[in-house]
Design a protein around this motif. Sequence first.
Motif, PDB file in Angstrom:
ATOM      1  N   ASN A 119       0.784  -1.212   0.042  1.00 34.18           N
ATOM      2  CA  ASN A 119      -0.013   0.015  -0.025  1.00 34.18           C
ATOM      3  C   ASN A 119       0.766   1.255   0.006  1.00 34.18           C
ATOM      4  N   VAL A 121       2.853   3.467  -1.871  1.00 33.73           N
ATOM      5  CA  VAL A 121       2.884   3.372  -3.229  1.00 33.73           C
ATOM      6  C   VAL A 121       4.244   4.374  -3.456  1.00 33.73           C
ATOM      7  N   ASN A 125       5.672   1.555  -5.223  1.00 31.22           N
ATOM      8  CA  ASN A 125       5.090   1.418  -6.498  1.00 31.22           C
ATOM      9  C   ASN A 125       3.639   0.325  -6.296  1.00 31.22           C
ATOM     10  N   PRO A 127       0.637  -1.965  -6.018  1.00 25.23           N
ATOM     11  CA  PRO A 127       0.190  -3.159  -6.772  1.00 25.23           C
ATOM     12  C   PRO A 127       0.935  -3.334  -7.906  1.00 25.23           C
ATOM     13  N   ARG A 128       1.496  -2.209  -8.522  1.00 27.09           N
ATOM     14  CA  ARG A 128       2.267  -2.384  -9.958  1.00 27.09           C
ATOM     15  C   ARG A 128       3.482  -2.967  -9.788  1.00 27.09           C
TER      16      ARG A 128
END
Lengths: 308, 406
Positions: A119, A121, A125, A127-128
């Motif tokens: 989570n 990010v 980054n 979920p990617r």
Amino acid sequence: MDTLYGWMMYILSLLTVGGIYAIMGLGLNLQWGITGLFNIGVAGFFAVGGYASAIVTTKFSPNHLGGFDLPFIVGILFSMIFSGLMAAIIGKICLRLRGDYLAIATIGLAEILRLILKNEVWLTNGPRGIPGIPRPFEDLAQPWSEICYLLIILLILAIIFYGFEKAINSPWGRIMKAIRENEEAAASTGKNVENLRLETFVIGSIFMGLGGALLTHSMKYIGPTASDPLVTTFLLWVMLIVGGSGNNKGAIIGAFIIWTVWSASELLSGILSYEWINRLSYLRVFIIGFILQVILQNRPQGIIPEKN
Amino acid sequence: MNKQKPSQILKTTFFSFLLIALTSCTKKSDKEVSLGALIAMTGPIESMAPPILDSVRLAEKEVNDNGGILGGRKLKVTVGDSKCSAEGGADAAKKLVNINKVSGIVGALCSGASTAASSGVAIPAGVTMISPASTAPTFTTLKDNDLFYRVIPSDAYQGVYLGKLVIKQGITKVALTYVNNDYGVGLANSFKASFEKEGGKVVTESKHEDKKASYRSELATLAQGGAEALVVIAYSDSSGQTIVRQALETKRFERFIGTDGMASEKLIKRIGIQGLKKSFFSRPVATKTSFSDAFDKNYGAFSKHKRKSIFIKEAYDAAMILALAIQKGGSDDRASVKANIRKVANAPGVEVGPGDWAKAVKLIAEGKEINYQGAAGANEFDKNGDVAGVFGHFVVQMGDSFKQIK
């Protein structure tokens, strides 16, 4: 000739991933096999190590922290430092617990760790995931790039194995075994049991993080799906139990055998009729479970039992 | 008597086995042309997998029933279970590349599996991959040595389209909320970049977690900037619908702009036409062509699965393009496949579509250029191996459905 070459390449990849699991297996063996710490939070340390090395070694990207474009060796050092730090924090909180309670606490904290990594990010980054992670020697022509990476893995494995053998047969190792067998007795000899338990927990987790980093470099990618507890925590435990917990050679042999069975059983999906392919993953887990059962029934000490 | 030592017997048997294995293997690979399919047969999207696999099998069957490939050889598709995970994708790809000796790979589906399988395995080995389902914008810039393609538009394209559309509607200040996953984050980034490049301004922005009961606090923050409309990038089944409903209840927003995840009939049913009067949506336009009709007909006859299943057209196209590239190059050599992908998929050339295998083979034999028109779209690859999507501008109309404006 072509076919033989293909099989050779596949065997190289089996040895590479098997070797990485063997490194993690040695870490788990130190925790469970020698000291008796029930750690089922392997996936968490694995993920920390993988992400740490990914962030340190990738080229700069606006999508996540860094990357700092540093060499591979710095990456794996950072993976060990960060997973060790995490283990120290988690160990401080959890290690007062014993047995099953420790297991529950470690799995919980490992999942929290994985959720944070998914989570945050700005850091990872989200979920990617992070692509484009360099692999050492990747510029060499095939098969040499595979062979050289395998040699790195085997070299690291050999160093760790040598170190662990020395450590386990030293007074330090004997005290760890004493803690496993009878904590009160060990404490009564004047040893600081809490600190010693923390030591093994941290050292073991460092090598789980290192394993995460090495696998990440091998896949050139890490994302939330890369640290699935089924293929990290569960599989690693089976490897240790099948190989022989308490014995470093056992941990290594178990890793190679179980990884080969796990990976090669997927080959069936090319042969089976396709109604059966859907069931294959359950079949694969079943095969692993079956091996575990057979070993536990017939050789509860594992393939290579602990030396007395 | 000539007694043999046990070790000698062992050696002899071992080598004879090896010899038999080798000859059988070489024979097989001479007869067959091998393609791989990395499909997440198990894992979080396993329910999508069987119809997709049927699609690839349909392509395989059409090739083999219509004279085979490379002058009568059989096309053989081997499935690898990529499990929708990086580890699964990489491990299955290793086997397809090394043991099954595939000339090309259809897949993978999930973006994580595709990334690990391509950059870790297929690209170093020079194997072309065509993904029918990985929409993450990262593949556009992936260093793929021209070996990774996809027949589904990147999420980035829809963001660009939507950014321009919003400006065209005379809206320059929006609030933006998006679901925290692969889909939401990628689409939101590309929308924001495109919208601000066109002169718009995202005044407030909030990422949200899916499946919460209330988004009132997020909405309160979002409403503070004086935005004219709320851009919602989420799914109409869960957070998207809740956000719209609660925004209407609290009167924070009355105009919504949604993406394809929002543009489903379910949203109208739950919210009502009245609440969505001023709203509009973007979504990929399902171009119904003679090519997609041909696929629908063939798929319906071949598979028991629904023809509307997701990604089946894309999977079929991916397999067909690989097979055509092999035929065009006259070899199942990996480098030849790589060199011929654009030649068969892109213009110029005689258009061939689903079910036209025999025709395509004939055209290639005559030395003509072909241009494969897929079931899912025209499949014109750009320099990054992406296809452009066609998107439409939709509004809600009477009768509980969406109407395309343009």
